[in-house]
Design a protein around this motif. Sequence first.
Motif, mmCIF file in Angstrom:
data_model
loop_
_atom_site.group_PDB
_atom_site.id
_atom_site.type_symbol
_atom_site.label_atom_id
_atom_site.label_comp_id
_atom_site.label_asym_id
_atom_site.label_seq_id
_atom_site.Cartn_x
_atom_site.Cartn_y
_atom_site.Cartn_z
ATOM 1 N N VAL A 1 0.947 -1.315 0.024
ATOM 2 C CA VAL A 1 -0.011 0.101 -0.083
ATOM 3 C C VAL A 1 0.935 1.269 0.085
ATOM 4 O O VAL A 1 0.385 2.453 -0.076
ATOM 5 C CB VAL A 1 -1.014 0.041 1.000
ATOM 6 C CG1 VAL A 1 -1.866 -1.194 0.924
ATOM 7 C CG2 VAL A 1 -0.127 -0.019 2.516
ATOM 8 N N THR A 2 2.152 0.998 0.042
ATOM 9 C CA THR A 2 2.983 2.302 0.338
ATOM 10 C C THR A 2 4.012 2.098 -0.894
ATOM 11 O O THR A 2 4.705 0.897 -0.954
ATOM 12 C CB THR A 2 3.718 2.668 1.491
ATOM 13 O OG1 THR A 2 4.379 1.246 2.039
ATOM 14 C CG2 THR A 2 2.345 3.036 2.633
ATOM 15 N N PRO A 3 4.367 2.872 -1.662
ATOM 16 C CA PRO A 3 5.479 2.651 -2.552
ATOM 17 C C PRO A 3 7.022 2.286 -2.024
ATOM 18 O O PRO A 3 7.373 3.110 -1.071
ATOM 19 C CB PRO A 3 5.526 4.177 -3.363
ATOM 20 C CG PRO A 3 5.045 5.039 -2.288
ATOM 21 C CD PRO A 3 4.041 4.224 -1.537
ATOM 22 N N ASN A 4 7.612 1.769 -2.842
ATOM 23 C CA ASN A 4 9.122 1.319 -2.670
ATOM 24 C C ASN A 4 10.058 1.965 -3.648
ATOM 25 O O ASN A 4 9.872 1.642 -4.942
ATOM 26 C CB ASN A 4 9.243 -0.049 -2.494
ATOM 27 C CG ASN A 4 10.761 -0.163 -1.942
ATOM 28 O OD1 ASN A 4 11.353 0.379 -1.263
ATOM 29 N ND2 ASN A 4 11.527 -1.627 -2.432
ATOM 30 N N PHE B 1 10.236 -2.714 -6.893
ATOM 31 C CA PHE B 1 10.132 -1.269 -6.770
ATOM 32 C C PHE B 1 8.821 -0.541 -7.372
ATOM 33 O O PHE B 1 8.336 -1.235 -8.615
ATOM 34 C CB PHE B 1 11.388 -0.556 -7.296
ATOM 35 C CG PHE B 1 12.650 -1.285 -6.503
ATOM 36 C CD1 PHE B 1 12.939 -0.925 -5.248
ATOM 37 C CD2 PHE B 1 13.363 -2.156 -7.422
ATOM 38 C CE1 PHE B 1 13.981 -1.199 -4.833
ATOM 39 C CE2 PHE B 1 14.344 -2.797 -6.717
ATOM 40 C CZ PHE B 1 14.829 -2.329 -5.524
ATOM 41 N N ASP B 2 8.566 0.488 -6.966
ATOM 42 C CA ASP B 2 7.437 1.196 -7.873
ATOM 43 C C ASP B 2 7.802 2.300 -8.659
ATOM 44 O O ASP B 2 7.035 3.041 -9.368
ATOM 45 C CB ASP B 2 6.513 1.644 -6.538
ATOM 46 C CG ASP B 2 5.756 0.470 -5.879
ATOM 47 O OD1 ASP B 2 4.872 -0.314 -6.333
ATOM 48 O OD2 ASP B 2 6.366 0.344 -4.908
ATOM 49 N N ALA B 3 8.973 2.848 -8.328
ATOM 50 C CA ALA B 3 9.497 3.819 -9.082
ATOM 51 C C ALA B 3 11.281 3.723 -9.021
ATOM 52 O O ALA B 3 11.884 2.989 -8.053
ATOM 53 C CB ALA B 3 9.121 5.224 -8.611
ATOM 54 N N ALA B 4 11.926 4.545 -9.678
ATOM 55 C CA ALA B 4 13.373 4.454 -9.494
ATOM 56 C C ALA B 4 14.053 5.918 -9.804
ATOM 57 O O ALA B 4 13.305 6.961 -10.352
ATOM 58 C CB ALA B 4 14.174 3.887 -10.304
ATOM 59 N N HIS C 1 7.724 1.095 -17.495
ATOM 60 C CA HIS C 1 6.513 1.110 -16.898
ATOM 61 C C HIS C 1 7.044 1.677 -15.428
ATOM 62 O O HIS C 1 5.750 2.208 -14.599
ATOM 63 C CB HIS C 1 6.179 -0.622 -16.459
ATOM 64 C CG HIS C 1 7.065 -1.280 -15.849
ATOM 65 N ND1 HIS C 1 8.272 -1.586 -16.276
ATOM 66 C CD2 HIS C 1 6.970 -1.768 -14.509
ATOM 67 C CE1 HIS C 1 9.070 -2.319 -15.244
ATOM 68 N NE2 HIS C 1 8.121 -2.541 -14.264
ATOM 69 N N LEU C 2 8.234 1.805 -15.263
ATOM 70 C CA LEU C 2 8.517 2.688 -13.752
ATOM 71 C C LEU C 2 8.760 4.063 -14.072
ATOM 72 O O LEU C 2 9.278 4.386 -14.819
ATOM 73 C CB LEU C 2 9.760 1.929 -13.164
ATOM 74 C CG LEU C 2 9.710 0.556 -12.612
ATOM 75 C CD1 LEU C 2 11.198 0.026 -12.025
ATOM 76 C CD2 LEU C 2 8.704 0.271 -11.513
ATOM 77 N N PRO C 3 8.057 4.847 -13.154
ATOM 78 C CA PRO C 3 8.566 6.252 -13.167
ATOM 79 C C PRO C 3 10.071 6.516 -12.800
ATOM 80 O O PRO C 3 10.550 5.662 -12.037
ATOM 81 C CB PRO C 3 7.737 7.050 -11.905
ATOM 82 C CG PRO C 3 6.585 6.049 -11.718
ATOM 83 C CD PRO C 3 7.148 4.529 -12.037
ATOM 84 N N ALA C 4 10.700 7.282 -13.205
ATOM 85 C CA ALA C 4 12.132 7.692 -13.179
ATOM 86 C C ALA C 4 12.425 9.063 -13.056
ATOM 87 O O ALA C 4 11.992 9.978 -14.014
ATOM 88 C CB ALA C 4 12.748 7.166 -14.537
#
Length: 605
Positions: free
Chosen positions: A66-69, A147-150, A172-175
């Motif tokens: 429920v929280t991003p990593n 990971f949900d973003a990098a 697909h990951l925000p960067a």
Amino acid sequence: MTIDRRLAAITDRIRERSLPRREAYLARVMAQAQSRPRRAGLGCGNLAHGFAACGVGDKDRLMGDVTPNLGIITAYNDMLSAHQPYERFPDLIRQAARDLGATAQVAGGVPAMCDGVTQGEAGMELSLFSRDVIAMSAGIGLSHDMFDAAVYLGVCDKIVPGLVIAALTFGHLPAVFIPAGPMPSGLPNDEKARIRQLYAEGKVGRAELLEAESKSYHGPGTCTFYGTANSNQMLMEIMGLHLPGSSFVNPNTPLRDALTREAAQRALAITALGNEYTPVGVMVDERTIVNGVVGLHATGGSTNHTLHLVAMAAAAGISLTWQDISDLSDITPLLARVYPNGLADVNHFDAAGGMGFLIRELIGAGLLHDDVRTVFGQGLAAYTVEAGLSEDGLGVRRSPAPAQSHDPKVLAPASAPFSANGGLRVLGGNLGKAVIKVSAVKPERRIVEAPARVFDSQEAVQRAFKAGELTGDFIAVVRFQGPAANGMPELHKLTPALGVLMDRGQKVALVTDGRMSGASGKVPAAIHVTPEAKEGGMIARIRDGDILRLDAETGQLELLLDDAALAARQPAQIDLTPNEFGIGRELFAVFRRAVGPASTGASVF
């Protein structure tokens, strides 16, 4: 603001040419987005391995979904001045994530070599290939699918392009890219160049040269001249991958730390768990790439990006060509004078108005696509600002970029540019294709017709110079320096010697299948000649005394020999075995065999 019709036409042709590859790429990105990381769905052993070293609070958050990593890909090492500041960044990023109830982990490190250290040495033959190694190394770090973003920590020559290729592969990951900033100004770059030429002539010794170099490169941060490293930072901001105003803030300052925290929190805000999901593979499109090329021309940036931008675009399914880059140069005014295109350094550029002023001027001239997506969540007009500390000294505030340049000798308005075009051009003729940077070359030196002096290494040129053999007008041909031959090293050891000869009144130019990069200066240099000598290119058929014509005004690169005589010549061949061993070169044999031509990015992918 209305887009310049020529810019629109070039963008449209890139889009149309790229359509099949781009659609296939976007389909893959969206498929990955549908199966985005579900840590709670991992096997218990898998997940336990993923957070075994975390503290209790981070473990609790990582057990759920429920929280991003946030994954951190870092190019930190403490030998490179530009990357040494990154030592502190993971702690800043982890705390910024915890402040939002999220988590951040270092997903992996990538190699980061310094071209300044390896310049003219065997290690330089690994430099270009390191870009693709960096992309693969980042891919390994992100392959854990935790990971949900990098966020990407990198600055220098091949590092940022390699990280961009990796980011787009995980589209697909925000960067978000986080810069470290330039070192404060030291010895002026023109004075450093003067001492180098004196050393080449034997008029000063090693002690004087080392003193000058040490005063120029003197602390943490990027080198202050406008080479590939600082061109990278410009690109990341004008392509919307940095936060506004962040590119040229010095390291280890309160504002630099505040921007780093903000970048981490912004990356967490644009994951698929929120309402602003911004996958980088969708965000970076044809307009973004065109904006990057325009920024490169408007600032007189690095010729290395005629390789890197092509490879970066390809990673997003976009087909960018040298002709596109050349045509964009024809319509983009040169707005910055930063060494080697002027006397100022990047700190002076930033003080004059920096990226905010530059972007506003280009948008106003219709030469940037403002309607792009960025990591900041708005169009590119949001980048026409200067960053500063908030009143509490912990956050970031932004104010509009200055209405006028604070130093018109460094940063000019679009209405009164230093030049009508950007100065990066494609050359063509019976020797193939090449690239030339003319923004630092005086107009009277842009056309050279002279006999060829043929060399198979830059060391051979230096020996001829020291022996007094380089007399009269000539064009130095330095071949077997392409990616398949020896990894396409930069050839900067040529610059002082050729510069001395030019100052003596000789007409001199360079033709090579190697690189000269972001520090390309006053010597007219046709670089990246394709096909290269190793692949049987026409450059391998040039002989001493042949008359060559390099015309940077009309885009001509010709061996003045009739077609029948040229075709009858056999290409020269040399023993490349010495380039295959030592300093790790044996590990890169597969790269030399697999690499593509310079015109398609010199990539192994």
